[in-house]
Scaffold this motif. Structure first.
Motif, PDB file in Angstrom:
ATOM      1  N   HIS A   1     -10.351  -1.711  38.075  1.00  0.00           N
ATOM      2  CA  HIS A   1      -9.604  -2.755  37.172  1.00  0.00           C
ATOM      3  C   HIS A   1      -8.003  -2.623  37.469  1.00  0.00           C
ATOM      4  O   HIS A   1      -7.578  -3.699  37.773  1.00  0.00           O
ATOM      5  N   GLU A   2      -7.595  -1.608  37.746  1.00  0.00           N
ATOM      6  CA  GLU A   2      -6.274  -1.371  38.132  1.00  0.00           C
ATOM      7  C   GLU A   2      -5.871  -1.979  39.532  1.00  0.00           C
ATOM      8  O   GLU A   2      -5.118  -2.756  39.770  1.00  0.00           O
ATOM      9  N   GLU A   3      -7.229  -2.116  40.549  1.00  0.00           N
ATOM     10  CA  GLU A   3      -6.966  -2.423  41.857  1.00  0.00           C
ATOM     11  C   GLU A   3      -6.907  -3.977  41.616  1.00  0.00           C
ATOM     12  O   GLU A   3      -6.236  -4.838  42.439  1.00  0.00           O
ATOM     13  N   TRP A   4      -7.908  -4.605  40.804  1.00  0.00           N
ATOM     14  CA  TRP A   4      -8.012  -5.887  40.637  1.00  0.00           C
ATOM     15  C   TRP A   4      -6.740  -6.519  40.009  1.00  0.00           C
ATOM     16  O   TRP A   4      -6.181  -7.621  40.521  1.00  0.00           O
ATOM     17  N   LYS A   5      -6.252  -5.959  38.984  1.00  0.00           N
ATOM     18  CA  LYS A   5      -4.680  -6.342  38.527  1.00  0.00           C
ATOM     19  C   LYS A   5      -3.663  -6.463  39.430  1.00  0.00           C
ATOM     20  O   LYS A   5      -2.927  -7.266  39.483  1.00  0.00           O
ATOM     21  N   ALA A   6      -3.734  -5.377  40.498  1.00  0.00           N
ATOM     22  CA  ALA A   6      -2.848  -5.429  41.445  1.00  0.00           C
ATOM     23  C   ALA A   6      -2.878  -6.461  42.310  1.00  0.00           C
ATOM     24  O   ALA A   6      -1.732  -7.052  42.849  1.00  0.00           O
ATOM     25  N   SER A   7      -4.055  -6.674  42.801  1.00  0.00           N
ATOM     26  CA  SER A   7      -4.269  -7.896  43.485  1.00  0.00           C
ATOM     27  C   SER A   7      -4.220  -9.011  43.262  1.00  0.00           C
ATOM     28  O   SER A   7      -3.612 -10.272  43.810  1.00  0.00           O
ATOM     29  N   GLU A   8      -4.363  -9.381  41.922  1.00  0.00           N
ATOM     30  CA  GLU A   8      -3.916 -10.553  41.154  1.00  0.00           C
ATOM     31  C   GLU A   8      -2.482 -10.655  41.102  1.00  0.00           C
ATOM     32  O   GLU A   8      -1.995 -11.750  41.473  1.00  0.00           O
ATOM     33  N   ALA A   9      -1.889  -9.683  40.763  1.00  0.00           N
ATOM     34  CA  ALA A   9      -0.319  -9.974  40.794  1.00  0.00           C
ATOM     35  C   ALA A   9       0.343  -9.842  41.909  1.00  0.00           C
ATOM     36  O   ALA A   9       1.246 -10.789  42.226  1.00  0.00           O
ATOM     37  N   ALA A  10      -0.282  -9.337  42.984  1.00  0.00           N
ATOM     38  CA  ALA A  10       0.117  -9.722  44.481  1.00  0.00           C
ATOM     39  C   ALA A  10      -0.126 -11.212  44.899  1.00  0.00           C
ATOM     40  O   ALA A  10       0.881 -11.989  45.754  1.00  0.00           O
ATOM     41  N   ALA A  11      -1.227 -11.614  44.496  1.00  0.00           N
ATOM     42  CA  ALA A  11      -1.605 -13.141  44.747  1.00  0.00           C
ATOM     43  C   ALA A  11      -0.777 -13.963  43.979  1.00  0.00           C
ATOM     44  O   ALA A  11      -0.124 -14.929  44.521  1.00  0.00           O
ATOM     45  N   ARG A  12      -0.338 -13.669  42.903  1.00  0.00           N
ATOM     46  CA  ARG A  12       0.750 -14.502  42.152  1.00  0.00           C
ATOM     47  C   ARG A  12       2.115 -14.427  42.742  1.00  0.00           C
ATOM     48  O   ARG A  12       2.774 -15.473  42.798  1.00  0.00           O
ATOM     49  N   ARG A  13       2.640 -13.495  43.080  1.00  0.00           N
ATOM     50  CA  ARG A  13       3.960 -13.247  43.786  1.00  0.00           C
ATOM     51  C   ARG A  13       3.750 -14.015  45.377  1.00  0.00           C
ATOM     52  O   ARG A  13       4.936 -14.777  45.523  1.00  0.00           O
ATOM     53  N   ALA A  14       2.666 -13.876  45.785  1.00  0.00           N
ATOM     54  CA  ALA A  14       2.608 -15.001  47.053  1.00  0.00           C
ATOM     55  C   ALA A  14       2.595 -16.205  46.716  1.00  0.00           C
ATOM     56  O   ALA A  14       3.348 -16.953  47.426  1.00  0.00           O
ATOM     57  N   LYS A  15       1.952 -16.750  45.765  1.00  0.00           N
ATOM     58  CA  LYS A  15       1.994 -18.066  45.385  1.00  0.00           C
ATOM     59  C   LYS A  15       3.557 -18.396  44.866  1.00  0.00           C
ATOM     60  O   LYS A  15       3.925 -19.531  45.396  1.00  0.00           O
ATOM     61  N   LYS A  16       4.109 -17.591  44.292  1.00  0.00           N
ATOM     62  CA  LYS A  16       5.713 -17.993  43.729  1.00  0.00           C
ATOM     63  C   LYS A  16       6.392 -18.106  45.029  1.00  0.00           C
ATOM     64  O   LYS A  16       7.484 -18.995  44.966  1.00  0.00           O
ATOM     65  N   ALA A  17       6.270 -17.091  45.944  1.00  0.00           N
ATOM     66  CA  ALA A  17       7.100 -17.311  47.290  1.00  0.00           C
ATOM     67  C   ALA A  17       6.715 -18.490  47.848  1.00  0.00           C
ATOM     68  O   ALA A  17       7.633 -18.984  48.481  1.00  0.00           O
ATOM     69  N   GLU A  18       5.496 -18.903  47.920  1.00  0.00           N
ATOM     70  CA  GLU A  18       5.208 -20.193  48.719  1.00  0.00           C
ATOM     71  C   GLU A  18       5.724 -21.408  47.904  1.00  0.00           C
ATOM     72  O   GLU A  18       6.450 -22.250  48.801  1.00  0.00           O
ATOM     73  N   GLN A  19       5.760 -21.406  46.635  1.00  0.00           N
ATOM     74  CA  GLN A  19       6.241 -22.559  45.736  1.00  0.00           C
ATOM     75  C   GLN A  19       7.835 -22.581  46.195  1.00  0.00           C
ATOM     76  O   GLN A  19       8.455 -23.624  46.173  1.00  0.00           O
ATOM     77  N   ASP A  20       8.591 -21.383  45.895  1.00  0.00           N
ATOM     78  CA  ASP A  20       9.885 -21.176  45.894  1.00  0.00           C
ATOM     79  C   ASP A  20      10.473 -21.879  47.468  1.00  0.00           C
ATOM     80  O   ASP A  20      11.463 -22.196  47.832  1.00  0.00           O
ATOM     81  N   ALA A  21       9.473 -21.691  48.748  1.00  0.00           N
ATOM     82  CA  ALA A  21       9.853 -22.160  49.929  1.00  0.00           C
ATOM     83  C   ALA A  21       9.726 -23.785  50.041  1.00  0.00           C
ATOM     84  O   ALA A  21      10.150 -24.242  50.927  1.00  0.00           O
ATOM     85  N   MET A  22       9.075 -24.440  49.144  1.00  0.00           N
ATOM     86  CA  MET A  22       8.765 -25.654  49.381  1.00  0.00           C
ATOM     87  C   MET A  22      10.168 -26.544  48.546  1.00  0.00           C
ATOM     88  O   MET A  22      10.686 -26.178  47.831  1.00  0.00           O
ATOM     89  N   SER A  23      10.160 -27.820  49.134  1.00  0.00           N
ATOM     90  CA  SER A  23      11.251 -28.576  48.582  1.00  0.00           C
ATOM     91  C   SER A  23      11.093 -29.116  47.213  1.00  0.00           C
ATOM     92  O   SER A  23       9.497 -29.086  46.842  1.00  0.00           O
ATOM     93  N   PRO A  24      11.783 -29.634  46.331  1.00  0.00           N
ATOM     94  CA  PRO A  24      11.623 -29.883  45.275  1.00  0.00           C
ATOM     95  C   PRO A  24      10.521 -31.271  45.139  1.00  0.00           C
ATOM     96  O   PRO A  24       9.539 -31.123  44.285  1.00  0.00           O
ATOM     97  N   GLU A  25      10.581 -32.047  45.990  1.00  0.00           N
ATOM     98  CA  GLU A  25       9.458 -33.142  45.908  1.00  0.00           C
ATOM     99  C   GLU A  25       8.064 -32.510  46.295  1.00  0.00           C
ATOM    100  O   GLU A  25       7.069 -32.998  45.498  1.00  0.00           O
ATOM    101  N   VAL A  26       8.046 -31.793  47.370  1.00  0.00           N
ATOM    102  CA  VAL A  26       6.660 -31.207  47.404  1.00  0.00           C
ATOM    103  C   VAL A  26       6.145 -30.269  46.264  1.00  0.00           C
ATOM    104  O   VAL A  26       5.114 -30.066  46.036  1.00  0.00           O
TER     105      VAL A  26
END
Length: 88
Positions: free
Chosen positions: A6-31
């Motif tokens: 469960h802890e490993e799953w929570k860590a992997s979910e948190a990493a996935a959320r951080r990666a998605k947030k970083a990807e969205q931050d790199a996008m232009s506002p229109e995209v």
């Protein structure tokens, strides 16, 4: 319950959320707005259009023919606008 898994799953979910947030931050506002509206949408870059010369000529002839009604509508609108302004 397996707490280590469960802890490993929570860590992997948190990493996935951080990666998605970083990807969205790199996008232009229109995209970013489009990606929020259409969750499955991904940015695309078109590199080449494979179109034969004959197909391109047919497309351009259709395009030229389609401009005739558009030009007529614009001329009527311009004529009506200038007539209205001349009355003032």
């Amino acid at each position: 319950m397996n707490y280590e898994s469960h802890e490993e799953w929570k860590a992997s979910e948190a990493a996935a959320r951080r990666a998605k947030k970083a990807e969205q931050d790199a996008m232009s506002p229109e995209v970013r707005d489009v990606a929020a509206t259409y969750p499955g949408a991904r940015p695309v870059v078109v590199i080449d259009i494979n179109m034969s010369f004959g197909a391109m000529v047919r497309f351009m002839v259709k395009w030229a023919i389609a401009t005739i009604p558009a030009a007529i509508i614009l001329i009527i609108l311009f004529w009506g606008l200038t007539s209205f302004v001349s009355l003032i």
